[in-house]
Design an enzyme around this catalytic site. Structure first.
Site, short mmCIF file in Angstrom:
data_model
loop_
_atom_site.label_atom_id
_atom_site.label_comp_id
_atom_site.label_asym_id
_atom_site.label_seq_id
_atom_site.Cartn_x
_atom_site.Cartn_y
_atom_site.Cartn_z
N GLY A 46 0.84 -1.20 0.00
CA GLY A 46 0.00 0.00 0.00
C GLY A 46 0.86 1.24 0.00
CD GLN A 51 3.38 5.78 2.66
OE1 GLN A 51 2.41 5.30 2.10
NE2 GLN A 51 4.27 5.03 3.28
CB CYS A 91 4.80 2.26 7.72
SG CYS A 91 4.49 3.77 6.80
CG LEU A 92 6.30 0.81 1.75
CD1 LEU A 92 5.71 1.09 0.37
CD2 LEU A 92 7.39 -0.25 1.67
CG HIS A 133 -0.97 1.84 7.40
ND1 HIS A 133 -0.11 1.36 8.36
CD2 HIS A 133 -0.18 2.54 6.53
CE1 HIS A 133 1.13 1.77 8.09
NE2 HIS A 133 1.11 2.47 6.98
CD GLU A 134 -1.24 2.87 2.67
OE1 GLU A 134 -0.65 3.97 2.64
OE2 GLU A 134 -0.65 1.80 2.90
CG HIS A 137 0.51 7.16 5.29
ND1 HIS A 137 1.64 7.55 5.97
CD2 HIS A 137 0.63 5.82 5.10
CE1 HIS A 137 2.41 6.46 6.18
NE2 HIS A 137 1.81 5.41 5.67
NI NI Z 1 2.54 3.44 5.74
#
Ligand code: NI
Length: 181
Positions: A46, A51, A91-92, A133-134, A137
């Protein structure tokens, strides 16, 4: 298509609240394609536009193993929640860190597709978790915000140390079987 750079915690740009998409044009399609390419390359399941330092309410998700189930949500809104699930999230933007977060187990989401058409759909399991989660962000929130101040500070220091080390030798960008978004 182009790979975009993923911002990492504690970059203050990750705290930006994203604006709704109002123009469903070619630039939006390019952003979405770039986001998928960046997410698959990471690799992750995702990615929110926040991000990659684009502050528009766009998220892309693909929880399949073979990149066959792309989901694009524009201006997503959760209109119903059900149950509770505790999931080990990654998380990235917080590379290599995984911890338990409690969220709704199922969500009903209203969103637009890339042509501006409105949709409503129910999501559960990892998709429901990933969407929540997204969406965090897009509001400038990270999963580490759910952890204690002490834990978050320890994570910040660990990532800073790793970034310093990365400057002198190549990164071993492996998170094993765990998945980040
Ligand atoms: Ni994330």
């Amino acid at each position: 298509m182009a790979l975009r750079t993923i911002l990492e915690f504690p970059d203050p740009r990750l705290r930006t609240r994203a604006a709704p998409v109002t123009r469903f044009d070619a630039a939006l399609s390019t952003l979405i394609e770039d986001m998928f390419q960046t997410m698959y390359a990471a690799p992750g399941i995702g990615l929110a536009a926040t991000q990659v330092d684009v502050h528009l309410r766009v998220i892309v998700i693909d929880v399949s193993k073979d990149h066959k189930e792309p989901v694009t949500l524009i201006n997503p809104e959760i209109i119903a929640r059900e149950g509770e699930a505790s999931t080990e999230e990654g998380c990235l933007s917080v590379p290599g860190i995984f911890d338990e977060v409690k969220r709704a187990a199922k969500v009903r989401v209203r969103s637009h597709d890339r042509k501006g058409k409105a949709h409503e759909r129910d999501y559960e399991d990892i998709l429901a978790i990933c969407i929540q989660h997204e969406m965090d962000h897009l509001d400038g929130k990270l999963f580490v915000d759910y952890l204690s101040d002490l834990k978050r500070e320890r994570i910040r220091k660990k990532l800073e140390k790793e970034r310093r080390e990365r400057a002198t030798r190549p990164a071993a960008n492996s998170t094993g079987a765990r998945r980040a978004y």
